[in-house]
Write a protein that holds these residues in place. Sequence first.
Motif, PDB file in Angstrom:
ATOM      1  N   GLY B 587       5.343 -27.623 -39.855  1.00 20.00           N
ATOM      2  CA  GLY B 587       6.341 -28.571 -40.348  1.00 20.00           C
ATOM      3  C   GLY B 587       6.039 -29.974 -39.878  1.00 20.00           C
ATOM      4  O   GLY B 587       5.019 -30.208 -39.226  1.00 20.00           O
ATOM      5  N   SER B 588       6.883 -30.925 -40.264  1.00 19.80           N
ATOM      6  CA  SER B 588       6.643 -32.295 -39.829  1.00 19.80           C
ATOM      7  C   SER B 588       7.947 -32.868 -39.265  1.00 19.80           C
ATOM      8  O   SER B 588       9.030 -32.353 -39.533  1.00 19.80           O
ATOM      9  N   GLN B 593      15.339 -39.145 -38.403  1.00 16.90           N
ATOM     10  CA  GLN B 593      16.260 -38.118 -37.894  1.00 16.90           C
ATOM     11  C   GLN B 593      16.017 -37.831 -36.421  1.00 16.90           C
ATOM     12  O   GLN B 593      16.924 -37.597 -35.638  1.00 16.90           O
ATOM     13  N   PHE B 594      14.754 -37.862 -36.061  1.00 17.81           N
ATOM     14  CA  PHE B 594      14.393 -37.608 -34.657  1.00 17.81           C
ATOM     15  C   PHE B 594      15.009 -38.669 -33.747  1.00 17.81           C
ATOM     16  O   PHE B 594      15.583 -38.366 -32.695  1.00 17.81           O
ATOM     17  N   VAL B 595      14.955 -39.920 -34.226  1.00 23.18           N
ATOM     18  CA  VAL B 595      15.524 -41.011 -33.431  1.00 23.18           C
ATOM     19  C   VAL B 595      17.047 -40.816 -33.290  1.00 23.18           C
ATOM     20  O   VAL B 595      17.599 -40.937 -32.204  1.00 23.18           O
ATOM     21  N   LYS B 653      12.953 -28.496 -32.328  1.00 23.13           N
ATOM     22  CA  LYS B 653      14.045 -28.236 -33.269  1.00 23.13           C
ATOM     23  C   LYS B 653      13.646 -28.547 -34.715  1.00 23.13           C
ATOM     24  O   LYS B 653      14.173 -27.985 -35.666  1.00 23.13           O
ATOM     25  N   PHE B 654      12.752 -29.534 -34.827  1.00 26.03           N
ATOM     26  CA  PHE B 654      12.330 -29.945 -36.180  1.00 26.03           C
ATOM     27  C   PHE B 654      11.213 -29.071 -36.749  1.00 26.03           C
ATOM     28  O   PHE B 654      10.849 -29.214 -37.890  1.00 26.03           O
ATOM     29  N   LEU B 655      10.643 -28.204 -35.963  1.00 23.48           N
ATOM     30  CA  LEU B 655       9.479 -27.436 -36.422  1.00 23.48           C
ATOM     31  C   LEU B 655       9.828 -25.965 -36.591  1.00 23.48           C
ATOM     32  O   LEU B 655      10.738 -25.460 -35.931  1.00 23.48           O
ATOM     33  N   GLN B 656       9.061 -25.341 -37.478  1.00 24.37           N
ATOM     34  CA  GLN B 656       9.256 -23.897 -37.675  1.00 24.37           C
ATOM     35  C   GLN B 656       8.324 -23.149 -36.746  1.00 24.37           C
ATOM     36  O   GLN B 656       7.202 -23.589 -36.492  1.00 24.37           O
TER      37      GLN B 656
END
Lengths: 852, 658
Positions: B587-588, B593-595, B653-656
Amino acid sequence: MSRQQAWFIARARHRFAMTRECSLLLPHVCAALADPRQPGSDDTCLEKLLDWFRELTKFDPTVELVQNNPCLTEFITSVLALPEPSPSILSFTLRLAGILAASENRFQHLQQEKLLVRLFGRDGPLNSALWEDASVRSGWVEGVHSMMHHQPALHFLCDGGGIDVIFTLQGDPSLFVASAASQLLVHMLTFSVESEMTEPLSTKDCDWPACAQMIIKHIEDSLQSSSSSHIEQSLKLLTSLFGSCRATWTEVLWLGIAKQIESFLTEETVQVQHMLANLLLRIAWSPVFCDTKGSIWALVTSALEHLTPVQAGPLAVGILRIPECPQDVRIQALTVLLQPMDCILRAASQPLEYAGLLDESVSDPATVESLLSSKSSCVNLLCQTLAHLEKLLSLIRLPVDLPYMSLLRSLMTILQFCNGFLSPASPLGSTISRILINCFRVQRSALDVLAALSKQKGCDTLLGSLFDVLLAYLESPNTNPTVLKKTFQATSKWLVRLQELSCSNTQWQQTKKILEDVFLVLQKRLYSPCWEVRDSSLEFLTALINCLKDQDEFRQSLLSSEVPRLTENLLEDPESYVRASAVTAVGHLAFITCFAPESPAIGNQYNKENIVAKLQEILSTDPEGFPRRAVISIFTKWLRQGCTGQLEDTERFVSRVIQTVEHDLDWEVRLGGLELVEVFCSQTFRQLGHPKCTYAPLSSVVTSYINQNESLHVFCRAKVFSFLFQSLCDYDKPIGQRACDVLLGLRYTFYPVRTLKDSQGAEDSRAGPSIAWLQRTLRQGSMAQNFPTDGDNGVDFQDPESMLLALDIIDLEDLHDGLNKSSDHVEKSPQSLLQDILATVGTIEENEADCY
Amino acid sequence: LKLYCLSGHPTLPCNVLKFKSTTIMLDCGLDMTSTLNFLPLPLVQSPRLSKLPGWVLKDGSTFLDKELKECSGHVFVDSVPEFCLPETELLDLSTVDVILISNYHCMMALPYITEYTGFTGTVYATEPTVQIGRLLMEELVNSIERVPKAQSASMWKNKEVQRLLPTPLKDAVEVSMWRKCYTMPEVNAALSKIQLVGYSQKIELFGAVQVTPLSSGYALGSSNWIIQSHYEKVSYVSGSSLLTTHPQPMDQASLKNSDVLILTGLTQIPTANPDGMVGEFCSNLAMTVRNGGNVLVPCYPSGVIYDLLECLYQYIDSAGLSNVPFYFISPVANSSLEFSQIFAEWLCHNKQTKVYLPEPPFPHAELIQTNKLKHYPSIHGDFSNDFKQPCVVFTGHPSLRFGDVVHFMELWGKSSLNTVIFTEPDFSYLDALAPYQPLAMKCVYCPIDTRLNFIQVSKLLKEVQPLHVVCPEQYTQPPPTQSHRTDLMVDCQPPPMSYRRAEVLTLPYKRRYEKIEIMPDLADSLVPLEIKPGISLATVSAVLHTKDNKHVLQLPPKPPQPPASKKRKRVSDDVPECKPLKPLLSGSIPVDQFVQTLEKHGFSDVKVEDTAKGHIVLLQEAETLIQIEEDSTHIICDNDEPLRVKLRDLVLKFLQKF
């Protein structure tokens, strides 16, 4: 109407009137055709039936036909009443109604019954599901076309809105319907103008009749629309109109649309340029445009400029044939035709090597060059150009002077490109060369033009190199058989030209060398394993002898080559076509070897007796027909040219041939035999003098006359009569007809003045039992099997007295009429047709009975 | 993928293909044009040849006059003819695993390869190829051995001496490599290494590649070859024909989808149409015989001669040649004529059906029966008793340097009534005739070469659409004598790669894939996870087992049990250690959103900088830097492990994971 015309029409009406038998059969036929249980009738029968009605109505405008045969209107009514008639029957009905309504009287009659409205009006098939079927639409258009011979019909259609239907049908998916609709509009326009106008039209005051007005408006509207298909339809219509109608009003019509047409040449949004060449050509040919010719020629010039070379080609060649075409237009047209040839020449040669065909100032070669460098368009453009040039060259009187020398050079270049013998000097040349190598289509077309060019003068300096090219083709084992045949044809034409020129010593040397080379290559080709090649080689030889047999050089070269010996060998070829061609060639060779006054002393092989014996043997023993046919036609040719010797020799010769061919199984050989006999008779008369009229036909002087009539004796000795009378009973009709013609010819010669007598079979009192037998036998015609000629029946065919009597007594005219009736004259009658249709219905009824 | 080019002759190829782990020799043709430099070997003493003057150098030295003789301005070596072998130095030929033969003309160098190079592999060829190839070799050996030559010339081969010689000897290549003919025992030994194959038969080579012969339509049993692995396909097209002659038609469809197509053996006479040439042959033959002359046809004992005899069978009567004797003289004439009749399955459909009638497939059987065609092993014996003139003689060798043809050239050369008709395209007829000059006899050149011409090649390539074409350099330019004929070269896109003798070509095709089998129990254990609609992934942990070029994935061995005894484990028992696996990420990270997430978790002074490869997120207060790139993320913080773990978890959290 002159008396003669009236008589002709009366006779025709009588001939084509309905017979009682037919009028009795017709109601049954109509009922059968309208029967929906009938599973679709045979279309050929329906067509024949329509043909018959066309003949019936052609000379009879009265209403009697429909009145006396109410079954016809009943038929139409019952078809209209069918919930789902078959398309073919409906189409037939429409066409039948049209044929019947062609005369005003019958039209009114059918109108009264409201049949025409129901057939051709808004509520007819036009708005039913059956309209989807192309045959119904086609029947509708044909029906309307047939009836369009009087004003009521014209008004009926225009007032009922039928004309809009025709406009729509111009774009019909079925090409037949679309084309028929277009033709119908042309017919209606012409008919409307010519029948409804009282005063000639002028350009200022064009008061067209209503119907014509509608059509012209439709044409003008379509031309101004943006739809290519609508424009194309109108252009098609105009092309056909200007092609068929040469009335002055067409000029008025033209002036109204000329500007619009002109704009299409430069218009890029609608692509209709390809239609314009044909239209302009028709206009240029039409004699009515004499006042406006100037503007027409300007338009043609503009078209030649703007159309692509492929589109402009047919226009160019067409206008070059118009005698009054102005010089500048002619030059322009010639430029279109010669430009591809010019490009070829320039592409193949070094700059400044040759002048080319055209002055560079008049031609812009860019378009042609780009077409020639593409594989798909190069061959097409060249073949088309060559075909146009051939057409132009084959005209008896060429309207223009072509640059023959450069044209020939260009043709030679094309041929050399095709066999890969030429290394081109330019990049365009390399591209063209690559495209053309081994291209048979271009080779064939180029050779055709080359052959046609041989008639023109002015190419003589190139003869040496031309024969180099031709010989390379003749020698190359890669030459395709059709191309080889064309090469032979071109070579023979140019050899004739060469002979005409070879008067000086140097030229004679050149001719001699060329002839030697040709015979050397011919010798090899005569040994080819491919029979087509052997065959065309022999045909080539025959053609050469035919044209050049009087030329000394030719005769010497031929006789000093191996060709004559080889040709004789081919009389035994396994392929019958080759044997036939060998017979013809040997027959022609004999004019040089045996029949020429100064026949060469070259041994016994060309002995006349030997050759005749060989051909005789083929005539009596060859299992195939072609060689035997060839022998008999060569014999006839020899006889015609007087090569068969003195009369006694000729008599023996003919007698032998007759005895060989009379039992031949091939009818063409027997027919050839009759032709030989005919020539023999006329030559005998010419040599011995015609029988004098004073001797004719008084029976009291017959005997004394016969004694004097040597020719009759000659014919009897040569067994001519038995052959002719026997042929009268031949199974193959052409034989009987020909024999009858020959006998009639003889009769006219022996009895130049005849009294008319009753020929209805009454036996002549002078006829003995044998001639009476002959008369009876001949009346049986080909039924008379095994016609005996050996005298068993008492007829002595070699007795001049009996034969002279037979010629007088036997009714040859009657036999002639009988033989000339076609063998199916019974089957072709309308009565037989009606019976045929009923017979097929009969089988259905029988089957129905079976069901119970 | 490498190609070693050992022969410079486009129709007598010899190439070696290195493909995967195999070394495959494609054909081993023998270039016999070298024999044209030698004097003919007459069967009986020829006064003319023995009287030829020795060659003298310009300076008058005569040291070569025993070795070189002069005839009509040409210089010939007076010795046993020698042949130019394929390159043997370019690679070690003992490493060649297999040799694939495409037709009987392309195997004439086989004994030199199998018997002299340490070759230990297998040769594959079809049965007719082997049988007829044996006949050709037998004829060759026989023709040379029966005329023993006392002397052998070698001095002229010296480089210094060769320089002084006139052309073409001066320009002859690799003369040091020229060899005398092999012997019958060598032929037998070589042929014993051949394994017979049938069309479309699939032959596995070491599990790495599969080779398949396909009908090529050129000669009895002639083949093209497909060499393929699971993901690559190389086609070898050699000596093919699309004309309807006696062999089975060419199989074109199977050549489709090739990555590389090696194209050799095209027609040597592209401007001559074989049909036209047959016509020319017949016409010239008939003309000569009808004029009382004899016809000599130098030819091989098999191949085009069958078609010529068939053509003559139909032609003899039409040309009135029924009483002319036709002689076929060769040590193998009888076997050749008989062999041709028994290979029914290798013939074209028409001829195959004849066998069921039953009739002999070739009509020469009837010619023999009716005594129109007679065959003899040599001019000695029966032939001399039966010999009648005028006649037609078919005999070898087409080079006119050995075989019975030499005798007939000497016998008939003086009369202009006779004709020699060249039908074999392998030798220049002018060179072949040179030692017989001056010659009164007529010479006709009707080369009949049924192999593909350039138009047919271009259609074939359009049809089968290979990715790359490789061909001899001669096919990439117009013939030297007809430089304007640009139609006489291979024309395709991309342009063909060309090769010449002694060149090594790296073929432009990169191998990308290899097939690996997964054992069922391992496959069972996999749990695919759908990461995109239609795409599932699973991690595989396994042992890759490779044997005989086959790759298999097996379950990893169970984690080692704690040793029951305290004995030290032996090293050799060691199996790869299996570490517990970390999940894989995919994933990317969307930076915005990360900020936001960072801010939500209390990082207030977040700053984002764009870089060439991604972004840098700067947490100024914490003096921490998060570098986000397409395929990596780095958290750089100064020894603050709890902070790093916290940030890591936020990134994850952002990655699978799977």
